[in-house]
Design an enzyme around this catalytic site. Structure first.
Site: not given
Ligand code: IVH
Length: 714
Positions: A54, A100, A134, A435, A438, A453
């Site tokens: 593959y 996010s 995080k 540009c 174009c 442009c």
């Molecule tokens: S709080 C409303 N806590 O980071 C916000 N996010 O860059 C809810 N992530 O989409 C997210 N560790 O996937 C939160 N301790 C943590 C996290 C975390 C990783 C990720 C999560 C989010 C992204 C944003």
């Protein structure tokens, strides 16, 4: 001959020896063969060829494409992520959006975050935060009803994710049932893979001749998004819970207590989650986590701070894509040195000429980087937008040894240059003043580092980028019509999609074309063509805000488009206002009275509607559409829905920003100045000219307390 099957015998001709016709034929055969192998593996769970064969097919395909880039097919296997067949998952609409996080890159950004929170809330007392790692994985939302796991969904675009319930059930950290949980509970968190499990998985894969993963994040993503849950089950995935979506009863009064509650319910929460009384304490915790990072055994890319008090979180609410109550403090970016092989100039939707560095491929933080942004001509020359020196004034030249960095998922950047490696004959880079697409003059406006442009819609690059923007997710979002198809449809003389309106005449034109029908082309067939035409048809009726955003007018982003749509309500009202808005006219003043619309945005809108070519394109498009007027979300429930409200004077219980966000959430329009259209003036102490104007016009006036009583917040 193509690649042999079964024992991996490769009887293929050298790629260098292929003629163009042979290459085209072989690419078609490879696409079909790899497609069949994918299907056998992912859908039927009956692999027909070994992983090694593959991979050989995919490599051969990539090698032919590298020699004949023009022949790359729109359904090229290179563009399909090996392990995932995303179309196979059902869709799940998140009841509470999955957002996010805003990023902070240093202590000052974190201090700004605190200042913004305090100012939004007008809060000077203690402000506790939680701080936690995080996790570098992928987010997942788990829905429990009556204590039973009923659904698991990936984030997707935040609004709609993929249904991966069967796969999630195979993850040991995820409970199948809960006791003493709220009736409805959506638990959110991160799916990840530990370093040890990742290494063992890669060893197993390599031994079995299978594909290996570049990093634990990719491995986790590839493992979770398997159509066959038994594959997921065989992959060692883990899950940390750190947030929640819909809940039928509050989990706790603070973030920290809510996480403790999730832990008590049986979820794994991160042991490094702490409650910090001050920002200084949160920064200390950041440094502790950073110091321990290498020993954690899983990838993290920063520390997330969240306002601990959930009542304050609720007041802070959300911006369009991120909460105001949280921020991700990222670890410093990863760096690498490599050679600058060339500079390409890309022309964007608004004509901006963006220099892109072509680099000798280099691994930066686990990802191979071969392109990076150089921002603009000043950046290359060693100046910022105000003419101040950057990089101690060092310019960047072709052939230079440059430092590249990547922070999070953002586009890699060129940061620095090593003059000791510079060739003596290297010349300063001369930025084009026409540009490259174009030939129109490319000009810089006063105070702008970007050269643009001036070709407008006659520039093919601008036209095609506009089309890509037009079909993009937050604009028309036409399924099956992405950047790749747009490129093809734009360049194809029969399909001739040159402007948005052409998308909506495509089916009709294709039906009338007896010879080169879309369904007979590479990458298309009877079914996919029918689906595409149906998807286009489905978007003939479009909400006003999406249409305004889709037009791709400079300075008119998603938020501005929503604000404009809400203000004018219908396409007719919007179009009439923008068409008649000459500087100084009532329509112009009306436009400027909208909170969130400034002179730059208004000027850009008016100019676009006045440009004959743009205007013709807009009119042709609208003639194809039914534009849905704005429906007020909370219309039936909220006493202020649909009202135009102006705030003036000092508000004492909330800040102006909070008042505005709250009013809008309840379906009111918030304007910046009083006019005959104003329904309500909320006046605090010190109200001046606006109150007088309101009195003159007979606009209803109330104070802050009355406002709070009206909206039920008193
Ligand atoms: S709080 C409303 N806590 O980071 C916000 N996010 O860059 C809810 N992530 O989409 C997210 N560790 O996937 C939160 N301790 C943590 C996290 C975390 C990783 C990720 C999560 C989010 C992204 C944003």
């Amino acid at each position: 001959m193509a690649v042999g099957q079964g024992n991996g015998a490769v009887a293929a001709r050298a790629v260098e020896a292929l003629t163009e016709a042979e290459a085209r034929e072989e690419l078609a055969r490879l696409a079909a063969e790899i497609g069949r192998a994918n299907e056998a593996y992912h859908l039927l769970d009956a692999p027909e060829i070994s992983d090694a064969d593959y991979d050989a097919l995919r490599r051969r395909n990539a090698a032919i494409e590298a020699r004949f880039p023009k022949l790359k097919r729109s359904d090229s296997p290179s563009d399909q992520v090996g392990a995932t067949v995303a179309e196979g998952f059902g869709k799940v609409a998140h009841r509470v959006r999955m957002l996010s996080l805003e990023n902070a890159f240093d202590d000052a950004d974190v201090a700004d975050f605190e200042a913004r929170v305090r100012s939004y809330l007008n809060h000077s007392g203690p402000l506790a935060l939680t701080a936690e790692p995080k996790i570098d994985g992928l987010s997942l939302s788990l829905r429990y009803e009556g204590g039973v796991l009923v659904q698991a969904a990936t984030r997707g675009d935040g609004e709609v994710g993929e249904n991966v319930t069967d796969n999630a059930r195979t993850i040991a950290d995820i409970p199948h049932s809960l006791t003493d949980a709220p009736e409805v509970l959506e638990v959110r968190g991160e799916v990840y893979m530990s370093h040890a499990d990742f290494a063992a998985l890669n060893t197993r894969q390599a031994e079995a001749g299978g594909k290996t993963f570049a990093n634990p994040r990719n491995a986790a993503a590839g493992s979770l998004r398997q159509l066959d849950a038994t594959i997921t089950a065989a992959r060692p995935l883990r899950f940390f819970a750190y947030a929640w979506g819909e809940v039928s009863a509050p989990l706790a009064a603070t973030q920290f207590a809510a996480i403790a509650r999730l832990k008590a319910l049986g979820f794994v929460t991160n042991p490094l989650t702490t409650r910090c009384e001050t920002v200084a304490a949160a920064l200390d915790h950041y440094r502790r986590i950073e110091a321990d990072r290498a020993g954690l055994g899983y990838d993290i890319d920063g520390v997330v701070y969240k306002v601990d008090d959930l009542a304050l979180q609720a007041r802070l609410g959300f911006r369009s894509a991120t909460p105001r109550w949280a921020i991700a403090h990222k670890f410093p970016a990863e760096l690498a040195w490599t050679d600058l092989l060339g500079i390409d100039i890309q022309v964007g939707r608004t004509g901006a000429l963006s220099p892109v560095a072509r680099l000798r491929p280099v691994t930066v933080g686990g990802v191979v980087v071969s392109n990076a942004t150089l921002h603009n001509e000043d950046y290359i020359a060693g100046r910022d937008s105000r003419g101040q020196m950057i990089r101690a004034g060092k310019d960047i030249r072709l052939g230079d040894r440059v430092q590249v960095y990547r922070a999070g998922d953002v586009i890699p950047k060129v940061a620095d240059v090593d003059l000791s490696h510079r060739r003596t004959d290297a010349q300063p880079y001369v930025f084009p003043d026409t540009c490259p697409e174009c030939g129109s003059p490319a000009l810089r406006e006063e105070g702008d580092s970007t050269r643009r442009c001036t070709g407008g819609l006659i520039c093919p690059a601008q036209a095609v980028e506009r089309l890509k923007h037009f079909v993009s997710r937050h604009a028309f979002d036409i399924e099956g019509l992405g950047a790749k198809q747009i490129e093809m449809f734009f360049r194809d003389a029969d399909l001739a999609v040159k402007a948005p309106a052409d998308i909506f005449t495509l089916a009709e034109r294709d039906a009338a074309n007896p010879l080169r029908k879309l369904k007979n082309r590479d990458g298309f067939g009877e079914v996919s063509t029918r689906k595409l035409f149906a998807a286009i048809e489905a978007k003939r009726s479009i909400p006003l805000d999406r249409l305004i955003f889709a037009l791709g007018i400079r300075h008119v982003g998603e938020v501005a488009a929503q604000v404009l749509a809400r203000h004018y309500g219908t396409w007719e009202a919007f179009e009439e206002a923008v068409t008649t808005a000459e500087e100084g006219s009532p329509a112009w003043e009306g436009l400027l009275s909208i909170d969130g619309v400034g002179r730059t945005l208004a000027g850009s809108l008016v100019a676009a509607f006045r440009n004959p070519a743009e205007r013709a394109a807009i009119d042709a498009l609208v003639a194809q559409l039914t534009v849905q007027p704005v429906v007020w979300k909370a219309a039936t429930e909220s006493p202020v829905a649909g009202l135009t409200v102006v705030f003036t004077g000092t508000l004492e219980k909330m800040t102006r920003a909070e008042a505005k966000a709250r009013a809008e959430a309840l379906g009111a329009k918030v304007a910046g100045s009083v006019s005959a259209k104003t329904d309500l003036l909320v006046a605090g102490p010190g109200a001046g000219s606006k109150a007088k104007e309101a009195a003159k016009l007979g606009v209803r006036m109330i104070d802050e307390d009355a406002w709070l009583a009206l909206i039920g917040d008193a």
